[in-house]
Design a protein around this motif. Structure first.
Motif, PDB file in Angstrom:
ATOM      1  N   PHE A 154       0.730  -1.026  -0.034  1.00 35.59           N
ATOM      2  CA  PHE A 154      -0.011   0.093  -0.063  1.00 35.59           C
ATOM      3  C   PHE A 154       0.718   1.073  -0.049  1.00 35.59           C
ATOM      4  N   SER A 155       2.071   1.086  -0.014  1.00 28.61           N
ATOM      5  CA  SER A 155       3.072   2.375   0.313  1.00 28.61           C
ATOM      6  C   SER A 155       3.161   2.752  -1.323  1.00 28.61           C
ATOM      7  N   MET A 156       2.974   1.783  -2.207  1.00 25.65           N
ATOM      8  CA  MET A 156       3.070   2.022  -3.819  1.00 25.65           C
ATOM      9  C   MET A 156       2.135   3.069  -4.400  1.00 25.65           C
ATOM     10  N   PRO A 157       0.686   2.686  -4.043  1.00 22.05           N
ATOM     11  CA  PRO A 157      -0.287   3.858  -4.511  1.00 22.05           C
ATOM     12  C   PRO A 157       0.164   4.946  -3.912  1.00 22.05           C
ATOM     13  N   TYR A 158       0.542   5.472  -2.517  1.00 18.21           N
ATOM     14  CA  TYR A 158       0.667   6.746  -2.020  1.00 18.21           C
ATOM     15  C   TYR A 158       2.259   7.152  -2.828  1.00 18.21           C
ATOM     16  N   ASN A 159       3.177   6.342  -3.199  1.00 12.38           N
ATOM     17  CA  ASN A 159       4.420   6.485  -3.973  1.00 12.38           C
ATOM     18  C   ASN A 159       3.823   7.196  -5.292  1.00 12.38           C
ATOM     19  N   VAL A 160       3.039   6.500  -5.828  1.00 13.42           N
ATOM     20  CA  VAL A 160       2.638   6.906  -7.239  1.00 13.42           C
ATOM     21  C   VAL A 160       1.554   8.294  -7.013  1.00 13.42           C
ATOM     22  N   ILE A 161       0.788   8.446  -6.227  1.00 12.48           N
ATOM     23  CA  ILE A 161       0.097   9.347  -6.105  1.00 12.48           C
ATOM     24  C   ILE A 161       1.042  10.655  -5.786  1.00 12.48           C
ATOM     25  N   LEU A 211       4.263  11.131  -6.483  1.00 12.93           N
ATOM     26  CA  LEU A 211       4.739  11.305  -7.798  1.00 12.93           C
ATOM     27  C   LEU A 211       4.238  11.855  -8.881  1.00 12.93           C
ATOM     28  N   THR A 212       2.853  11.275  -9.083  1.00 12.87           N
ATOM     29  CA  THR A 212       2.042  12.006 -10.126  1.00 12.87           C
ATOM     30  C   THR A 212       1.594  13.411  -9.750  1.00 12.87           C
ATOM     31  N   SER A 213       1.666  13.733  -8.582  1.00 15.11           N
ATOM     32  CA  SER A 213       1.275  15.067  -8.067  1.00 15.11           C
ATOM     33  C   SER A 213       2.223  15.865  -8.412  1.00 15.11           C
ATOM     34  N   PHE A 224       1.703  21.456 -14.779  1.00 19.56           N
ATOM     35  CA  PHE A 224       0.701  22.508 -14.734  1.00 19.56           C
ATOM     36  C   PHE A 224       1.320  23.990 -14.240  1.00 19.56           C
ATOM     37  N   GLY A 225       2.351  24.001 -13.762  1.00 18.74           N
ATOM     38  CA  GLY A 225       2.784  25.132 -13.253  1.00 18.74           C
ATOM     39  C   GLY A 225       3.511  25.872 -14.534  1.00 18.74           C
ATOM     40  N   ASN A 226       4.292  25.131 -15.242  1.00 17.16           N
ATOM     41  CA  ASN A 226       4.662  25.635 -16.518  1.00 17.16           C
ATOM     42  C   ASN A 226       3.626  26.147 -17.337  1.00 17.16           C
ATOM     43  N   ILE A 227       2.950  25.395 -17.692  1.00 11.58           N
ATOM     44  CA  ILE A 227       1.672  25.723 -18.697  1.00 11.58           C
ATOM     45  C   ILE A 227       0.852  26.885 -18.270  1.00 11.58           C
ATOM     46  N   PHE A 228       0.692  26.733 -16.909  1.00 10.47           N
ATOM     47  CA  PHE A 228      -0.134  28.204 -16.275  1.00 10.47           C
ATOM     48  C   PHE A 228       0.442  29.128 -16.388  1.00 10.47           C
ATOM     49  N   ASN A 229       1.910  29.299 -16.214  1.00  8.30           N
ATOM     50  CA  ASN A 229       2.980  30.460 -16.403  1.00  8.30           C
ATOM     51  C   ASN A 229       2.716  30.928 -17.904  1.00  8.30           C
TER      52      ASN A 229
END
Lengths: 584, 638
Positions: free
Chosen positions: A525-532, A534-536, A543-548
Motif C-alpha cells: 500500500f505504500s506503492m499507491p501513495y508513492n504513485v500519487i 509522484l504524479t502530483s 501544470f505550473g509551467n503551462i499555467f505560467n
C-alpha cells in the motif's frame, strides 16, 4: 406519546397475559475432561402473541420486541461465538449444536414480505436495528453476505398464522465478540444480571473461556390448531471454562511459575533432585477443586424472583456429574436439592436474597466421565499456497459403527473467493459411491452477492468423507481492502445440519467448522501513495509551467516602454515606492 | 535534427563496434565495485523494526523459577530417549505433550534421493489459543537432530517445557504448534508440505491435526547434553530455500529481544567474532551471498519460507554465561511479539543483505550491482548482433587517416573502394557499395546450436539428481572430462563441415549471451546472489571471440588474426578453468567439502526441498559456457 400507551396497557393486561407469559432460567454445569467445565445458561421468556401484538411486554424485552415488529420478523436466531468446540475431548455439543453459531456473529430470520425485495429491505432494517442494540457490526451484513438457505434451516416455531415468509441468513466471521455485546445481552433479561444465574455472567471470565457462544432465539409457539400462540424468547450462554485458568484471581492474572515446593514432582524418576522435577501428571480420575465464585469471578446472588416458586422450574442450578462427585453447598439462605433425570443431574433451588455457592473439592474419582460421541466430526482447511489459487478441503467423519448419517453441508463464500464447481469432489473412504445426493448452487456475482452452496450428502457408518474444491482469488480494488489488508479475509464457517438421525426436540442437530483465513493478493500500500505523490509532483511541475505560459505575457526587455537607461530605472523605483505606500 | 543525423551517421561507423567490450568491462567493474562499497556506512543502514505491532522486548518474561527444574527433568527425559527406537521415542514425546494438555500426533515420512532412503518421523502438538479462532498459528520447531547432526537435547527439552508453560497463558490469540522434527531439513519440509496439502500421500503421512494459516516459525537448536552447557551468543540462521529470505522484521525482533532484553549477543553467517569493521562486514555479506546463492536448506526454518511463512533458527554458540532460561525467555518474548501481530509480516524488507546483526543493505541499493553484470552480457550480445549484420569489411568513408604502415597513396590507389551515386530529394551522395549490401544472417545453425546446448544441459541435471550415492563420484568426474573435451570435439566436428562461418559463430555467441543476460537480470530480482555469482563466473564469456582466418589475405592482417592460434588457446584455457564443473570442484576443495556429499545434498534438495540452483547451473550457466567454448575452440581448428 406512543411510548406511554403500552405502559398503561401493560398494567391492565397483566392478569390476562400471565396465564401464558412466564420466565424460566437454568444453569447446567457439566465437568469435561482436562479440567474443563461446561456452563450452559438458559433463559426463557414467554409472552402471548396477543400481548406482543399490542406491545404489551412483560418478560419479553421491549427493545427487541419493537425491532421485530418493525421489521416484520417472525422468527429470529442470533449468535455470538468465540473459540471452537473441541469435539475430540468434549464430546457432543450442548443443545446438539442448535444453539451455537460460527465464529463471530451469525444471524438468520424468517421475515414476512410480499416479495423478495421487500423481505430484503426489512432484513436490512433488522440488521441495522440489531446492530445498534447489540453494539455489533451487524449492519455490515449486506447483500454480499446474505444468503437464502434452502435445505439447511427449518423454522423452529409454528408459522401457520403468517404467510410469505422469507429465510435470510448472514454471517460476520471476523466480528470479535466481547464485553460490549454481553452487556446488552444481559440487559434483555428480566433480572438483568442482578439476581439469579445471570449474576454469574462476567465479561472477564466469559471471554477468557476456551469456547463460548451467546444466542438469542425468538419463535412463536402455538398449541394445536394454531391457537393460543405465545412468543418465546430463549437466550443461552454456553461456555467451556478451563478451571485452572479461571481460578486465577483478576488482580493477579499472570501465570507465574509456581514455587517449586508447590509442584508435585515424580519422585520415582532416577534424576529427581532439588533442581530437577518431572511434574507429576494428574491421574485419570482426578478432579480439581473449584467453586462457582472462583471460576465465575463473582458470587451467585440468589434466585431471580421472577422464576417459578415450585416444581422443576424452580431448581435453577443443575450439575451433571457422576453421583460420587462431592458437592458442598455454601449459602446462608434456605435452598433445596433434588435429583432430576436420574441421579446424574443434581439440581438446586436457590435462596432468594442470599449468596449461593457450590463447592467442588479436589477428589479422586473411580468412575470416569461419560461423554456422548458426537454424530459427526468436521474439519475444514485451506490448502495450497500462492496468490492465485487455492483449494478447500473439508473432512467429515462419521464415528458411528452402525448408522449412516445424511446431512446438508452449507457454504457461504465471499464473492472474492470464486470456487470452480467442476473441481468439487466428494470422496468417501469406505465406498466408491458418490456421496452427494443433491446440490444447490447459486454462483457469486462480483461485488453483488457471494457464493451459496448447499450439498445434501450421505456418509456411511464409520467412514470419512473428504470434500474438496478449488477456488480462484479475485483481485480487489485498492479501496476495497480493509485497514488490516495483510491479515487476510475471513471465510465463514461451513454449517452442517443432520437430517438423519433426526433430532428429538425439533430444533435440529447442527455442527459448524472453524472459520478460515483467506490470504488475497495484497498490493504494497505504500506503492499507491508513492504513485500519487509522484504524479502530483509531475502534475504540479507540468501544470505550473503551462499555467505560467498561459497567464504571463513574456515581453522582451527592450519592448517595454520607458524602461531604458537611468531614467527608466528611476521611474520604476518611484513606481515601486508609490506602490508600497498604496498610492495608485 | 542535427544531433539525430549525426547519430545516424555514427550508426554505420565501425568504430562504434569497438566500444561494447569496454562498456561491458566497465559494467562489470562498476558492478563489483558497487558490491564492495556496500559495507560502508554510507551505503548500508541500521536495522529497525517496521511493524508497530511487534513491540519487541516490551513484555516481561516469566519463564524462570520452577520452570528451570522442569526443564532439567525434561532434559534428562530427552537424554534417556536417545537410544530408544524411533517409534518408542516418539510415543514418549507424544505422551509428554499430551500430559501438558496439548493435542499431539506423529507424522511419518520417507523420501528417496541419491539412492538413499530418508525416512523418519515428526512429532507435533497444537496448543489451541484461548483467544484464537483457529485461523492463525505460529510454530516452534526443535528438530531431534541439529544441522550438524548432534542430538538437540536441550532444544527438545526446552520445547517441551515451553509447551507446558505456554498452555497456562490466556493471552494467545493464535494457535501455537510445537514441532519436533525427525531431522533438521527434510522433517520440517515433510511437515510443512503436508500442512499445505502439497505432499504425496504415499510416502508422507497427512496431518491429523491442523490449525490455521501459519504466521511465523522459530526453530531452536541447543545441543547441550543432560548436564547443560552455557552459551555465549545466539546464531541466527535466516536463509530459506532458493535464497528466499524471511521478513527482516522477524530477524530484527529476534536480535532486539536477544541482545536488548536478554543481553545475549547475536551473530550470523557463522561469524563468531565480529568487530564491525569493513573487512568483517564484507565477509559476512559474502558468506550470506554464497549461502543465498547456493539456495540450500540451512536449517529447520528453511522449509517454511517458500510457503510465505517467515522463519528463523536460533542456534546457541560459544562458551559464555547464558543458560537455557535465556533461550527460553527469548523464545517466550519472541512468541509474545508474534502473538501481537494483527497482520502477516509484510512491513519490512524481504530482500536484503545483512552485514552484521543490526546493519543491512536493502534491495534498492544492492540490486544495480548484479544488474550491471547482467547488462554487460546484453551489451555484448547487441554488439554481436549488429556485427553479424555487417559485411565482413566496410571501408569507412569517414576514415581519412592513412592506413597503418602508411604505404602511401599507392596502397590506396590499388584498393580503390567501389562507390555508387545515390540520389534523394535532388541531393546526391557517394556511398561505398559495400555499405549498401544487404547481409543476410543465417540463423538456422546458431538457433539449433543454442537449443541443442541447452538440451544437453538436461543430461547432467538428470544424472546428478538420479544417480545413487556410490556412482556420484564417477559420474561427476566423467562429466568433468566430457564437458572439458566436448567443446573441442564439437568445434572440430563442425569445422569438418566448414561451419560455423564467422557470422554463424558470432550469432551463436550473440544468442547465448542474450539469453544469459536476460536470464540473469530476471534472476537478480529473485535471487540476487545466485545471479551475481553466475554472472561473475560467466563474465569472461563477454570478452572471448571466435577467431577466424582472414577471408581476404590482401588486407592488412590484424593482430588477432595473426596470433589466432595462440589467442584461441589462451582463451580456451581460461574458459576451461571456468567450466561450471571445474568451478564446483574448486569451490568444494576451497571449503574442504566432499564433492559426493555436496552432490548428495543437491540431489536431496532437488527431490525434497524443491531446489532450483541446479537448473540455473545446468540449463543456463553451463550452456552459455559451452556455446562460448565451442566458439573459441573454433578458432583453433579454422
Amino acid at each position: 406519546m406512543l411510548s406511554f400507551l403500552p405502559l398503561l396497557l401493560l398494567n391492565a393486561l397483566i392478569p390476562l397475559g400471565s396465564a401464558n407469559a412466564d420466565y424460566h432460567e437454568r444453569l447446567l454445569l457439566r465437568p469435561l475432561p482436562q479440567s474443563a467445565v461446561l456452563a450452559s445458561f438458559n433463559f426463557r421468556s414467554n409472552e402471548t402473541s396477543t400481548a406482543f401484538e399490542e406491545q404489551n411486554f412483560r418478560y419479553f424485552p421491549r427493545s427487541l420486541g419493537q425491532i421485530l415488529q418493525h421489521a416484520r420478523t417472525k422468527e429470529l436466531h442470533l449468535r455470538f461465538s468465540l473459540g471452537r468446540w473441541d469435539a475430540e475431548s468434549w464430546g457432543e455439543r450442548p443443545w446438539n449444536g442448535a444453539r451455537e453459531g460460527g465464529t463471530g456473529v451469525e444471524l438468520w430470520a424468517w421475515i414476512e414480505g410480499q416479495s423478495e425485495e421487500e423481505a430484503f429491505s426489512r432484513w436490512l432494517t433488522l440488521t441495522n436495528a440489531l446492530s445498534g442494540l447489540f453494539c455489533a457490526s451487524l449492519n455490515f451484513i449486506d447483500a454480499t453476505k446474505t444468503i437464502r438457505p434452502v435445505m439447511s434451516f427449518q423454522p423452529e416455531g409454528n408459522h401457520a398464522n403468517s404467510s410469505n415468509l422469507h429465510l435470510l441468513h448472514g454471517t460476520l466471521p471476523h466480528e470479535v465478540v466481547c464485553t460490549e455485546n454481553l452487556t446488552p445481552f444481559v440487559k434483555l433479561l428480566p433480572c438483568k444480571g442482578k439476581a439469579g444465574i445471570s449474576s454469574l455472567l462476567d465479561g472477564h471470565k466469559l471471554f477468557d473461556a476456551s469456547w463460548q457462544t451467546m444466542s438469542i432465539d425468538v419463535r412463536p409457539v402455538c398449541a394445536a390448531g394454531g391457537k393460543d400462540c405465545i412468543l418465546e424468547m430463549e437466550q443461552t450462554v454456553d461456555m467451556v471454562l478451563d478451571i485452572e485458568r479461571s481460578k486465577r484471581p483478576r488482580d493477579n492474572p499472570i501465570p507465574r511459575p509456581l514455587p517449586i515446593e508447590e509442584i508435585a514432582c515424580d519422585e520415582s524418576k532416577p534424576y529427581n533432585a532439588a533442581d530437577s522435577c518431572y511434574p507429576l501428571e494428574d491421574s485419570d480420575g482426578h478432579q480439581a477443586a473449584w467453586n462457582l465464585t472462583e471460576i465465575f469471578g463473582k458470587p451467585l446472588k440468589g434466585a431471580c424472583p421472577l422464576t417459578a416458586e415450585e416444581g422443576e422450574n424452580a431448581h435453577t442450578v443443575c450439575v451433571n456429574s457422576p453421583p460420587e462427585r462431592t458437592i458442598q453447598v455454601n449459602t446462608t439462605g434456605p435452598y433445596l436439592e433434588a435429583n432430576l433425570a436420574g441421579d446424574t443431574v443434581r439440581c438446586y433451588k436457590l435462596p432468594t436474597g442470599a449468596d449461593f455457592d457450590l463447592v467442588f473439592p479436589s477428589q479422586q474419582m473411580t468412575t470416569g466421565l461419560v461423554l456422548a460421541t458426537p454424530p459427526l466430526f468436521a474439519a475444514r482447511s485451506i490448502n495450497g499456497h500462492g496468490q492465485e489459487r487455492g483449494s478447500v478441503q473439508a473432512v467429515i467423519r462419521n464415528p458411528s459403527t452402525s448408522q449412516a448419517v445424511e446431512f446438508v453441508y452449507l457454504e457461504s463464500l465471499p464473492w472474492f473467493m470464486k470456487p470452480y464447481l467442476h473441481t468439487l469432489r466428494a470422496h468417501v473412504s469406505s465406498s466408491t459411491e458418490n456421496p452427494i445426493k443433491e446440490t444447490y448452487y447459486r454462483p457469486a456475482v462480483d461485488r453483488k452477492r457471494g457464493t451459496h452452496l448447499e450439498l445434501r450428502m450421505l456418509i456411511p457408518a464409520s467412514s470419512t468423507l473428504t470434500l474438496t474444491y478449488d477456488f480462484e482469488k479475485a483481485i480487489l480494488r485498492y479501496t476495497e481492502y480493509p485497514p488490516d489488508a495483510n491479515r487476510g479475509f475471513d471465510v465463514a464457517p461451513a454449517i452442517i445440519r443432520l437430517i438423519t438421525p433426526p433430532s428429538s426436540d425439533g430444533k435440529g442437530t447442527y455442527l459448524r467448522t472453524t472459520s478460515l483465513l483467506l490470504p488475497l493478493p495484497t498490493p504494497d500500500f505504500s506503492m499507491p501513495y508513492n504513485v500519487i505523490i509522484l504524479t502530483s509532483t509531475v502534475m504540479a511541475l507540468g501544470f505550473g509551467n503551462i499555467f505560467n505560459l498561459l497567464v504571463r505575457r513574456f515581453v522582451g526587455a527592450d519592448e517595454v516602454q520607458g524602461t531604458g537607461g537611468l531614467k527608466g530605472m528611476l521611474v520604476a523605483k518611484v513606481a515601486r515606492i508609490r506602490g508600497m505606500f498604496g498610492g495608485s | 535534427m542535427a544531433l539525430i543525423s549525426t547519430l545516424l551517421a555514427l550508426r554505420k561507423d565501425p568504430r562504434i563496434l569497438k566500444l561494447p567490450p569496454y562498456l561491458s568491462a566497465l559494467c562489470i567493474l562498476v558492478g563489483v565495485a558497487w558490491l564492495l562499497v556496500l559495507p560502508l556506512n554510507e551505503y548500508s543502514r541500521n536495522t529497525y523494526v517496521s511493524e508497530n505491532a511487534l513491540l519487541p522486548g516490551q513484555v516481561h518474561t516469566y519463564f524462570t523459577g520452577s520452570e528451570h527444574n522442569v526443564f532439567r527433568a525434561y532434559r534428562h527425559e530427552v537424554a534417556s530417549l536417545v537410544d530408544m527406537p524411533l517409534e518408542e521415542r516418539n510415543q514418549k514425546l507424544v505422551h509428554i505433550l499430551r500430559s501438558n494438555k496439548l493435542k499431539a500426533a506423529t507424522q511419518s515420512y520417507s523420501y528417496a534421493a541419491s539412492g538413499r532412503n530418508i525416512s523418519n518421523q515428526n512429532v507435533y502438538a497444537v496448543l489451541q489459543g484461548p483467544r484464537a479462532d483457529a485461523t492463525e498459528a505460529i510454530v516452534l520447531v526443535a528438530s531431534w537432530l541439529t544441522i550438524d547432526g548432534e542430538v538437540n537435547h536441550s532444544g527438545v527439552a526446552l520445547l517441551l517445557t515451553l509447551s507446558r508453560y505456554f498452555k497456562r497463558w490466556s493471552l494467545w490469540s493464535k494457535d501455537i504448534i510445537f514441532l519436533i522434527s525427525g531431522d533438521s531439513t527434510s522433517g520440517p519440509q515433510a511437515w510443512v508440505d503436508a500442512y499445505h496439502d502439497s505432499h504425496s500421500p504415499d510416502t508422507i503421512e497427512s496431518l491429523s491435526i491442523k490449525s490455521g494459516a501459519l504466521q511465523g516459525a522459530v526453530a531452536i537448536e541447543y545441543p547441550a547434553g543432560p548436564w547443560g552447557h552455557r552459551f555465549e551468543k545466539l546464531h541466527i540462521i535466516y536463509d530459506g530455500i532458493n535464497g528466499q529470505l524471511p521478513n527482516l522484521d522477524l530477524f530484527n525482533t529476534a536480535v532486539s529481544i536477544a541482545s536488548g532484553q536478554m543481553g545475549a549477543g547475536c551473530t550470523l553467517q557463522r561469524m563468531w567474532k565480529h568487530d564491525d569493521n569493513y573487512k568483517e562486514r564484507l565477509q559476512t555479506m559474502l558468506r550470506g551471498m554464497i549461502s543465498q546463492g547456493l539456495g540450500h536448506a540451512t536449517g529447520p526454518h528453511s522449509a517454511f519460507i517458500p510457503y510465505h511463512v517467515d522463519a528463523i533458527t536460533l542456534q546457541t554458540v560459544g562458551d559464555g554465561w547464558h543458560d537455557e532460561m535465556t533461550l527460553g525467555r527469548t523464545v517466550e518474548s519472541l512468541f509474545r511479539s508474534l502473538n501481537n501481530l494483527l497482520e502477516h509480516l509484510h512491513q519490512s524488507f524481504f530482500f536484503y543483505l545483512l552485514l552484521q546483526a543490526n546493519r543491512f543493505v536493502s534491495i534498492g541499493t544492492y540490486l544495480p550491482s548484479a544488474m550491471l553484470i547482467a547488462v554487460s552480457f546484453s551489451i555484448t550480445s547487441i554488439a554481436l548482433w549488429v556485427l553479424s549484420g555487417r559485411p565482413t569489411s566496410i571501408p569507412s568513408p569517414a576514415t581519412t587517416a592513412p592506413l597503418k604502415d602508411s604505404k602511401g597513396p599507392t596502397e590506396k590507389e590499388t584498393n580503390k573502394t567501389a562507390v555508387t551515386v545515390v540520389e534523394k530529394d535532388k541531393d546526391k551522395s557517394l556511398l561505398p557499395l559495400a555499405a549498401l549490401e544487404v547481409t543476410e544472417r543465417s540463423l538456422f545453425l546458431p538457433v539449433a546450436f543454442i537449443t541443442l546446448s541447452h538440451f544437453l544441459g538436461l543430461f547432467p541435471l538428470y544424472i546428478f539428481n538420479n544417480t545413487t550415492e556410490a556412482f556420484l563420484a564417477p559420474a561427476f568426474y566423467s562429466t568433468a572430462i566430457l564437458t572439458a573435451t566436448l567443446p573441442f570435439a564439437a568445434a572440430f566436428t563442425l569445422r569438418r563441415f566448414a561451419r560455423p562461418t564467422p557470422q554463424e559463430s558470432t550469432l551463436i555467441q550473440c544468442f547465448s549471451l542474450l539469453f544469459l543476460g536476460m536470464f540473469l537480470s530476471a534472476l537478480a530480482t529473485v535471487n540476487f546472489s545466485l545471479s551475481f555469482l553466475v554472472g561473475i563466473f560467466a563474465s569472461p564469456l563477454t570478452f572471448v571471440r571466435g577467431l577466424h582466418a582472414a577471408s581476404s589475405p590482401s588486407t592488412p592482417v590484424p593482430f588477432t588474426t595473426k596470433n589466432r592460434l595462440a589467442l584461441s588457446a589462451v582463451m580456451s584455457v581460461v574458459l576451461a578453468a571456468l567450466n561450471p564443473v571445474v568451478v564446483i570442484r574448486a569451490a568444494t576443495l576451497y571449503w574442504g567439502r566432499d564433492i559426493v556429499q555436496v552432490l548428495v545434498q543437491a540431489a536431496e534438495g532437488w527431490h525434497v526441498w524443491g531446489l532450483w540452483t541446479q537448473v540455473v547451473v545446468w540449463l543456463v550457466w553451463w550452456p552459455a559456457w559451452f556455446a562460448g567454448s565451442v566458439v573459441v575452440a573454433g578458432g583453433l581448428f579454422s
